[in-house]
Design an enzyme around this catalytic site. Structure first.
Site, short mmCIF file in Angstrom:
data_model
loop_
_atom_site.label_atom_id
_atom_site.label_comp_id
_atom_site.label_asym_id
_atom_site.label_seq_id
_atom_site.Cartn_x
_atom_site.Cartn_y
_atom_site.Cartn_z
N CYS A 55 0.84 -1.21 0.00
CA CYS A 55 0.00 0.00 0.00
C CYS A 55 0.86 1.26 0.00
O CYS A 55 1.67 1.47 0.90
CB CYS A 55 -0.92 -0.02 1.21
SG CYS A 55 -1.68 1.56 1.60
N CYS A 58 0.39 3.46 3.02
CA CYS A 58 1.05 2.88 4.19
C CYS A 58 2.55 3.17 4.16
O CYS A 58 3.17 3.49 5.19
CB CYS A 58 0.82 1.38 4.24
SG CYS A 58 -0.92 0.88 4.25
N CYS A 403 -10.90 15.23 -16.33
CA CYS A 403 -11.11 13.80 -16.07
C CYS A 403 -10.94 12.97 -17.34
O CYS A 403 -11.67 13.15 -18.32
CB CYS A 403 -12.50 13.59 -15.47
SG CYS A 403 -13.07 11.89 -15.45
N CYS A 406 -14.03 10.93 -18.27
CA CYS A 406 -15.08 11.79 -18.86
C CYS A 406 -14.79 12.04 -20.34
O CYS A 406 -15.69 12.03 -21.18
CB CYS A 406 -15.15 13.11 -18.11
SG CYS A 406 -15.47 12.95 -16.34
#
Length: 494
Positions: A55, A58, A403, A406
């Site tokens: 992660c 993390c 985006c 999009c």
């Protein structure tokens, strides 16, 4: 082996040794399925990070967490659990994302950690979690020092240590310690100067907010329980006109709220700060029954919000307060008249607001001069006319210009609009969600977000969760549309 090779080998061995020593010296406890319960139970308070080695968030947190663990050593232990190899423990505590941080007390899952993710922030937050949730007070000096704080203080006065009400008070303080400051005493004499004669709880508002318009101390004399005392604190802690900050904004914004923004500085200029606050309170006191809450806030701290949400520029208002209202539904209103020193302009604004004469402030792009394309362009100013047209079904895409998803959808969405261009009962529409206010009940958390607003049911839009090919949209609309679709036969290719 040559001297050079030997030197490199020794250097490499030394580096490995240093890494191993560093790993051994970690102040973060590593817990797993086999030992989590009995080690967690040994500590009154412990912060636990549930993580996955792959992660990224993390990995970013790791050095901050390590530094915080070192600074908190001997005070509050910090631990971590690798969920890729300790799935039983992570599953038991409902971990479904990484990193998840939780506060444990005597081995029990107490609460989620909602504090900062920096080392200093973790240290500050967890330092407040250490020790008793309610501070014992032994003298007048202790009491005065405790209530002389930037935040409100909740103090319980009890006649004896064995009091059942004191036990309940400590349960409440344990449950609410993340939000409020608690202390208690078994010497009722400490409360005499505040009118205490019997067991009771006093809520002391911050001294810097003392005002002639309200009591600085509010008394609770009922039977103590978590729901009752929590409601009492929540209803009284902010008073008539609190100081809105980044830390308490979420608690204050669950209500209809008027905020006066100006140079709020209680450290360097408390007198000047309260000069304007008192004028807000003088007017607010006249409208207390109307259900509107009030606050003051530092303009510089909220400058971005003033510009983006309310349209106030950096130079607007000069040194005078700027006034804005945001309702719990998200509707916004601004006072256009200059704030007068006698408060009359604010009074007139509130009279107009409660009478429904103030026009809502809406962040909106200009209304398009031409809107004849297959996909109707919606802006905030035209949302009601187009999307909330009770006679039409409307499929609307909320997008962001930057985006990528999009942009990929755009040609397909245009083709959909072309196929339905001859249907008088349905509208295919889109709106730039970054440049326009989005009205409730639409909830846009990512892009694109697509909703279907059926004719006659505009208060119950349906979130579209289907595929993003033209055929997917057509199939969905054939099922949900109020009337049968009228497809452009010239472009029909299904």
């Amino acid at each position: 082996m040559s001297p050079s090779s030997m030197y490199k080998a020794l250097l490499f061995s030394f580096a490995i040794s240093l890494q191993q020593d560093f790993a051994k010296a970690s102040d973060v406890l590593e817990l797993g399925d086999a030992d989590f319960d009995y080690i967690a139970a040994e500590h009154d308070t412990m912060l636990v990070e549930f993580f996955a080695p792959w992660c990224g968030h993390c990995q970013k947190l790791a050095p901050e967490y390590e530094t915080a663990a070192t600074q908190l050593k001997g005070k509050v232990p910090l631990a971590k659990v690798d969920c890729t190899v300790n799935s039983e423990t992570c599953g038991r505590f409902g971990v479904n994302g990484y990193p998840t941080l939780k506060i444990f007390r005597s081995g029990e899952d107490s609460s989620a950690y909602d504090g900062p993710r920096s080392a200093d922030g973790i240290v500050s937050y967890m330092s407040k979690q250490a020790g008793p949730s309610s501070t014992p007070l032994l003298s007048d000096e202790h009491l005065d020092a405790f209530i002389n704080n930037f935040d409100a203080s909740v103090v319980g006065f009890f006649s004896r240590l064995e009091s059942t009400q004191l036990a309940e008070f400590q349960k409440v303080s344990g449950a609410l310690r993340d939000s409020y400051r608690f202390s208690h005493t078994t010497d009722l004499g400490l409360g005499h100067k505040h009118g205490v004669e019997t067991d009771s709880v006093l809520l002391f508002r911050p001294p810097r907010l003392n005002s002639k318009f309200e009591d600085n101390v509010v008394k609770f004399t009922g039977s103590i329980s978590l729901p009752v005392l929590r409601s009492f604190i929540k209803d009284n802690v902010f008073g008539l006109c609190p100081h809105l900050t980044a830390e308490n904004r979420d608690n204050l914004r669950g209500r209809d709220l008027l905020v006066a923004y100006y140079d709020v500085d209680y450290l360097r200029n408390p007198k000047g700060t309260n000069y304007w606050r008192n004028r807000v309170m003088k007017v607010a006191a006249q409208f207390q029954s109307e259900g509107l809450s009030y606050a003051v806030a530092d303009r510089q701290e909220f400058q971005d919000e003033l510009e983006e949400e309310f349209g106030f520029g950096a130079s607007d208002g000069g040194e005078l307060p700027l006034v804005a209202i945001r309702t719990r539904e998200g509707h916004k209103y601004t006072m256009q008249e200059e704030f007068s020193r006698d408060g009359t302009s604010l009074q007139h604004f509130l009279e107009d607001f409660f009478a429904g004469r103030v026009k809502r402030h809406i962040k909106s792009e200009p209304v398009p001069q031409s809107n004849d394309g297959p996909v109707k362009v919606v802006v905030a100013e035209t949302f009601d006319d187009i999307v909330n047209d009770m006679e039409k079904d409307v499929l609307i895409e909320f997008y962001a210009p930057w985006c990528g998803h999009c942009k990929s959808l755009d040609p397909k969405y245009t083709e959909l609009g072309q196929k339905l261009s001859n249907d008088p009962n349905i509208v295919i529409a889109k709106m730039d969600a970054t440049a326009n206010d989005i009205p409730p009940p639409y909830d846009v958390q990512g892009f694109p977000s697509i909703y279907f607003a059926p004719a006659g049911q505009k208060d119950q839009p349906l979130r579209y969760e289907g595929g993003r090919e033209v055929n997917d949209f057509i199939s969905y609309l054939e099922k949900e549309a109020t009337n049968s679709l009228v497809l452009d036969s010239a472009r029909e290719d299904l």
